[in-house]
Design an enzyme around this catalytic site. Structure first.
Site, PDB file in Angstrom:
ATOM      1  N   GLY A 171      -0.794   6.331  -0.886  1.00  0.00           N
ATOM      2  CA  GLY A 171      -0.323   6.571  -2.250  1.00  0.00           C
ATOM      3  C   GLY A 171       0.762   7.628  -2.301  1.00  0.00           C
ATOM      4  CG  ASP A 172       2.292  11.822  -0.169  1.00  0.00           C
ATOM      5  OD1 ASP A 172       2.653  12.484  -1.153  1.00  0.00           O
ATOM      6  OD2 ASP A 172       2.725  12.009   0.981  1.00  0.00           O
ATOM      7  CB  THR A 173       4.049   6.851   1.713  1.00  0.00           C
ATOM      8  OG1 THR A 173       3.625   7.829   2.670  1.00  0.00           O
ATOM      9  CG2 THR A 173       5.294   6.163   2.201  1.00  0.00           C
TER      10      THR A 173
END
Length: 135
Positions: free
Chosen positions: A22-24
């Protein structure tokens, strides 16, 4: 799903694994938004991107979208928020860091679920919320 294997079931992954992807996904979304504003020096674009992806801004994003989340989405957000991480935040307080992790978990979950329309809707709401605090 843009870059995923259709055999990935997000329900089979830990909240921190979902936050990892999700961060990416969120970073790519933000970089695309920043790039769409026009060609500029990369350093300037990077600084703008960082203002959106830092824990404080992601925490603001999570609170901003909370009221429109489905029951399942809210469960995923809280699951990620409450995940035990061995990471100590460098530039955020612990509460913001946990909420940011919940936000990233939700983004990863929606991305791997293939619900791009819903993901896009929520990411744009989150983006708009951060724009308001940055001004």
């Amino acid at each position: 799903m843009l870059f995923t294997d259709d055999n990935i079931n997000p329900k089979e992954y830990s909240p921190l694994a979902l936050a990892y992807i999700g961060d990416t996904v969120y970073d790519l979304f933000i970089r695309t938004k920043v790039l769409a504003k026009g060609n500029r020096h990369v350093t300037e674009m990077h600084k703008e991107s960082v203002s959106f992806v830092k824990a404080h801004s992601q925490s603001v994003s999570a609170y901003a979208i909370e009221e429109v989340l489905t029951e399942d989405e809210l469960r995923v957000l809280k699951w990620g928020r409450n995940a035990k991480s061995n990471t100590i935040p460098k530039n955020a307080d612990v509460t913001e860091y946990h909420m940011a992790t919940g936000f990233e978990t939700l983004v990863g979950y929606l991305y791997l679920s293939g619900d791009n329309e819903r993901l896009s809707y929520l990411l744009n709401l989150a983006y708009d919320a951060v724009l308001k605090i940055e001004k």
